[in-house]
Design an enzyme around this catalytic site. Structure first.
Site, PDB file in Angstrom:
ATOM      1  N   HIS A 155      19.756  55.334 -38.161  1.00  0.00           N
ATOM      2  CA  HIS A 155      18.656  54.817 -38.971  1.00  0.00           C
ATOM      3  C   HIS A 155      17.410  55.676 -38.776  1.00  0.00           C
ATOM      4  CE1 HIS A 155      21.116  51.155 -39.269  1.00  0.00           C
ATOM      5  NE2 HIS A 155      20.387  50.869 -40.336  1.00  0.00           N
ATOM      6  N   LYS A 159      12.800  52.342 -36.990  1.00  0.00           N
ATOM      7  CA  LYS A 159      13.550  51.117 -36.691  1.00  0.00           C
ATOM      8  C   LYS A 159      13.377  50.752 -35.223  1.00  0.00           C
ATOM      9  CE  LYS A 159      18.018  48.828 -37.403  1.00  0.00           C
ATOM     10  NZ  LYS A 159      17.344  47.683 -38.061  1.00  0.00           N
TER      11      LYS A 159
END
Length: 268
Positions: A155, A159
């Site tokens: 990600h 995040k």
């Protein structure tokens, strides 16, 4: 009649994608836009970033944003989501929750709220991801001997939780299909002399960097072959469209706690 949608975290990346999806929808209308009290967007039109005027001003006032709404779509943080749900319950507003990182006690609180309002909660709103979860169930039951299982996810740099909620859900699906308890068999990191791999474990590897929207791969590694089931997101639009699909689902169902399998009819 249009579905009246409120969006929390409206000034963030996912929030803006949700606003764009609602504004572009034929059967939904933007009703409320929530941001943090320190957000520089407070008082601005929620769709100003699109060059459009929605008539909905960004606010930090929960009651102002939720009063008269049919559903709240929430991709924020666990503590914020729980505070929002308290007001949703008070006002009779359904909720679509894409927030991840809840602990067991927080999940129990969400379940309690679902006795009064409709709540659809899923760590990933993508239709494709939820189809992949079904494929993983089949793969795990078929590859239950002689295959080591590793889950790799990537990600963007912003995040804050790891592994991702989607990766954990994939692990739970695989563990359940194998008759294992994920809490007992998960391995979240390896370093140094770890010894030979325990075949009963499910490994997780996390990558964080750049602007990666979300990549997930479950690897079944056997002798002489390996099977990889992957899903890669190139845009958050898939999460936004899945969220609207969930909001429409709640509008025609009674109070209760649902997941994307319910929305997609995969539990039938």
């Amino acid at each position: 009649m249009s579905l009246r949608v409120a969006i929390s975290g409206c000034s963030g990346r996912m929030g803006r994608m949700l606003i764009e999806a609602v504004v572009g929808s034929a059967d939904c209308q933007l009703h409320g836009a929530l941001a943090r009290p320190d957000s520089p967007t407070l008082g601005q039109d929620a769709s100003a970033f699109l060059g459009k005027n929605s008539g909905v001003l960004v606010t930090a006032d929960l009651h102002q944003a939720l009063s008269g709404a049919d559903v709240l779509i929430d991709f924020t943080r666990p503590e914020g989501t729980l505070a929002h749900l308290t007001v949703c319950r008070e006002l009779g507003v359904n909720a679509v929750i894409g927030t991840t990182g809840f602990d067991a006690q927080q999940k129990a609180l969400i379940g309690a709220h679902a006795g009064h309002i409709g709540i659809m909660m899923a760590p990933n709103m993508s239709v494709g991801v939820n189809v992949v979860l079904r494929l993983l169930n089949l793969a795990a039951r078929s590859l239950n001997e002689g295959y080591d299982i590793e889950i790799i996810e990537a990600h963007h740099r912003h995040k804050v939780d790891a592994p991702s909620g989607t990766a954990l859900q994939m692990g739970e699906v695989v563990a359940k299909a194998l008759g294992r308890d994920l809490k007992a068999c998960a391995v979240y990191g390896r370093e140094g002399v770890t010894g030979e791999r325990d075949p009963s474990t499910i490994g997780f590897a996390t990558v964080r960097g750049g602007d990666i929207v979300g990549d997930h791969t479950v690897l079944f590694a056997g002798t002489g072959e390996r099977i990889e089931i992957s899903h890669k997101s190139s845009s958050r639009v898939t999460y936004a469209q899945g969220s609207l699909r969930a909001a429409r689902f709640l509008a025609s169902h009674p109070a209760g706690l649902y997941d994307m399998n319910d929305v997609l009819g995969l539990n039938a």
